[in-house]
Design an enzyme around this catalytic site. Structure first.
Site, PDB file in Angstrom:
ATOM      1  N   SER A 183       0.853  -1.181   0.000  1.00 42.80           N
ATOM      2  CA  SER A 183       0.000   0.000   0.000  1.00 42.80           C
ATOM      3  C   SER A 183       0.887   1.228   0.000  1.00 42.80           C
ATOM      4  O   SER A 183       1.824   1.328   0.807  1.00 42.80           O
ATOM      5  CB  SER A 183      -0.913   0.002   1.232  1.00 42.80           C
ATOM      6  OG  SER A 183      -1.740   1.146   1.243  1.00 42.80           O
ATOM      7  N   HIS A 237      -2.042   7.281  -5.027  1.00 42.51           N
ATOM      8  CA  HIS A 237      -2.299   6.088  -4.206  1.00 42.51           C
ATOM      9  C   HIS A 237      -2.135   4.862  -5.088  1.00 42.51           C
ATOM     10  O   HIS A 237      -2.531   4.869  -6.258  1.00 42.51           O
ATOM     11  CB  HIS A 237      -3.729   6.131  -3.641  1.00 42.51           C
ATOM     12  CG  HIS A 237      -4.293   4.777  -3.332  1.00 42.51           C
ATOM     13  ND1 HIS A 237      -5.123   4.102  -4.217  1.00 42.51           N
ATOM     14  CD2 HIS A 237      -4.137   3.961  -2.260  1.00 42.51           C
ATOM     15  CE1 HIS A 237      -5.460   2.943  -3.704  1.00 42.51           C
ATOM     16  NE2 HIS A 237      -4.886   2.821  -2.516  1.00 42.51           N
ATOM     17  N   HIS A 261     -20.495  12.825   0.239  1.00 40.65           N
ATOM     18  CA  HIS A 261     -20.971  14.019   0.944  1.00 40.65           C
ATOM     19  C   HIS A 261     -20.464  15.310   0.321  1.00 40.65           C
ATOM     20  O   HIS A 261     -21.025  16.376   0.559  1.00 40.65           O
ATOM     21  CB  HIS A 261     -20.597  13.953   2.437  1.00 40.65           C
ATOM     22  CG  HIS A 261     -19.132  13.954   2.714  1.00 40.65           C
ATOM     23  ND1 HIS A 261     -18.382  12.812   2.739  1.00 40.65           N
ATOM     24  CD2 HIS A 261     -18.275  14.974   2.993  1.00 40.65           C
ATOM     25  CE1 HIS A 261     -17.125  13.105   3.026  1.00 40.65           C
ATOM     26  NE2 HIS A 261     -17.028  14.413   3.179  1.00 40.65           N
ATOM     27  N   GLY A 272      -4.331  -4.360  12.637  1.00 38.33           N
ATOM     28  CA  GLY A 272      -3.094  -3.929  12.008  1.00 38.33           C
ATOM     29  C   GLY A 272      -2.409  -2.819  12.790  1.00 38.33           C
ATOM     30  O   GLY A 272      -2.940  -2.290  13.763  1.00 38.33           O
ATOM     31  N   ASN A 273      -1.227  -2.434  12.338  1.00 39.64           N
ATOM     32  CA  ASN A 273      -0.465  -1.363  12.964  1.00 39.64           C
ATOM     33  C   ASN A 273      -1.117  -0.017  12.655  1.00 39.64           C
ATOM     34  O   ASN A 273      -1.285   0.345  11.496  1.00 39.64           O
ATOM     35  CB  ASN A 273       0.978  -1.396  12.447  1.00 39.64           C
ATOM     36  CG  ASN A 273       1.829  -0.297  13.030  1.00 39.64           C
ATOM     37  OD1 ASN A 273       1.901   0.786  12.474  1.00 39.64           O
ATOM     38  ND2 ASN A 273       2.477  -0.581  14.144  1.00 39.64           N
TER      39      ASN A 273
END
Length: 280
Positions: free
Chosen positions: A104, A118, A181, A264-265
Site C-alpha cells: 500500500s 495512491h 458528501h 493492524g499497525n
C-alpha cells in the site's frame, strides 16, 4: 510467523520486491533534487485475537524535498476475523479464517503541481482466493498530460491481459474513489479491481503488471512537475484538496477499515493521511 503456502509466498515476495523498487526510485528522485532524504522502516508484529502470532509488516516512510510525506507499506497477516466483520469479506461468511498480503502506497508531494497518488495491490485468501487493488492520481492542480499518461500506462497493463479490464476497472475506480458528501471525485481516477479469482497465475501476472505500470509512469510525472514554481494560492489549494483526501480515507476507504478491523499497525494504516491539510 504464520506459515505460507506456495501461492502466498510468491505473492508476498513480489509485493516486497515491488516495495524495494519503488522506494529506490523515489529516493533517486530526492537525490536528483539535492535531498538526502531516505525511507525509514519500522517492522511491526500482529497478534491474532486467538492469541496466536498473526503475521505483521513493515512501514516505510520518507519525508523529503520532493515527497513531503510518502508511505510505502507491506504486510503479510493471517488469522481469524472477529464477529460480524467476517460476513463482509468475500468467502469468509462460513469460515472466518483469512490470509492477506499486499503493498500500500500513498504519496503527498511538496509541490502542488505534482499530483498526490495512491497505489495498492493485494492477495487475500479465505475459502476463496483473489487479487485486488488499483491506483489513482490525485492532483490539486490537474494537467491533462499527466492524467492521460497515468491512464495510458494502466490501460496498457490491462490490455495486455484482457481488453475488458481497463474500461471495467476504470469505471469501478470512478465509482469507488468518490466522496458522496462532497459530490466530487477524489482525483482524476485510475483503476480499481477486486475479487479477481478466475485463474491464479494469470491474475497474479496482471497484478504484477499493474505494479510495474505504476513504477514506470508515476516517477515520470513527478520529474515533469517537481521543479515548477508555486505560491501561497497553489499551496492553499493543495492543503484543501488534501482535506478531501483525508475525509475519503477516514470515512469510506476499505483498506483503512480492513486494517483497523484486523488489528493492524495503527501508524501503518493511517500513513495515508497527509502531513498537513486545511478546511476553509
Amino acid at each position: 510467523m504464520i506459515e505460507l503456502d506456495e501461492q502466498q509466498q510468491a505473492a508476498r515476495t513480489w509485493f516486497e520486491s515491488l516495495r524495494d523498487a519503488i522506494c529506490a526510485e523515489f529516493e533517486a528522485i530526492e537525490a536528483e533534487a539535492g535531498s538526502d532524504a531516505r525511507f525509514e522502516y519500522v517492522a511491526w508484529d500482529r497478534t491474532d485475537p486467538s492469541g496466536e502470532p498473526g503475521g505483521g509488516g513493515v512501514r516505510g516512510v520518507m519525508k523529503g524535498k520532493v515527497f513531503e510525506k510518502v508511505g510505502v507499506n507491506v504486510s503479510t497477516v493471517g488469522g481469524t476475523f472477529e464477529g460480524e466483520f467476517a460476513k463482509t469479506i468475500h468467502g469468509a461468511g462460513e469460515d472466518p479464517k483469512f490470509f492477506a498480503t499486499g503493498i500500500s502506497l500513498v504519496a503527498h508531494m511538496a509541490n502542488p503541481h505534482v499530483p498526490a497518488v495512491h497505489m495498492n495491490t493485494r492477495f487475500l485468501a479465505t475459502t476463496r482466493r483473489w487479487f485486488g487493488g488499483g491506483a489513482d492520481l490525485n492532483p490539486p492542480i490537474p494537467y491533462a498530460e499527466d492524467t492521460e499518461a497515468f491512464h495510458a500506462a494502466l490501460a496498457a497493463a490491462c490490455d495486455a491481459h484482457d481488453p475488458e479490464h481497463y474500461p471495467r476497472f476504470k469505471k469501478w475506480a470512478d465509482e469507488y474513489f468518490y466522496i458522496p458528501h462532497r459530490k466530487v471525485h477524489r482525483g482524476v481516477g485510475g483503476i480499481f479491481y477486486d475479487h479477481l479469482e478466475q485463474d491464479w497465475a494469470a491474475d497474479f501476472a496482471f497484478t504484477q503488471d499493474v505494479g510495474r505500470a505504476f513504477l514506470d509512469v508515476y516517477p515520470r510525472i513527478v520529474r515533469r512537475r517537481m521543479g515548477l514554481p508555486f505560491g501561497e494560492a497553489e499551496r492553499q489549494r493543495q492543503l484543501e484538496w488534501r482535506g478531501r483526501y483525508a475525509e475519503f480515507n477516514l470515512i469510506y476507504d476499505r483498506g483503512t477499515l480492513f486494517g483497523l478491523k484486523t488489528g493492524g499497525n495503527i501508524d501503518a494504516i493511517l500513513m495515508s493521511l497527509p502531513p498537513m491539510a486545511a478546511w476553509s
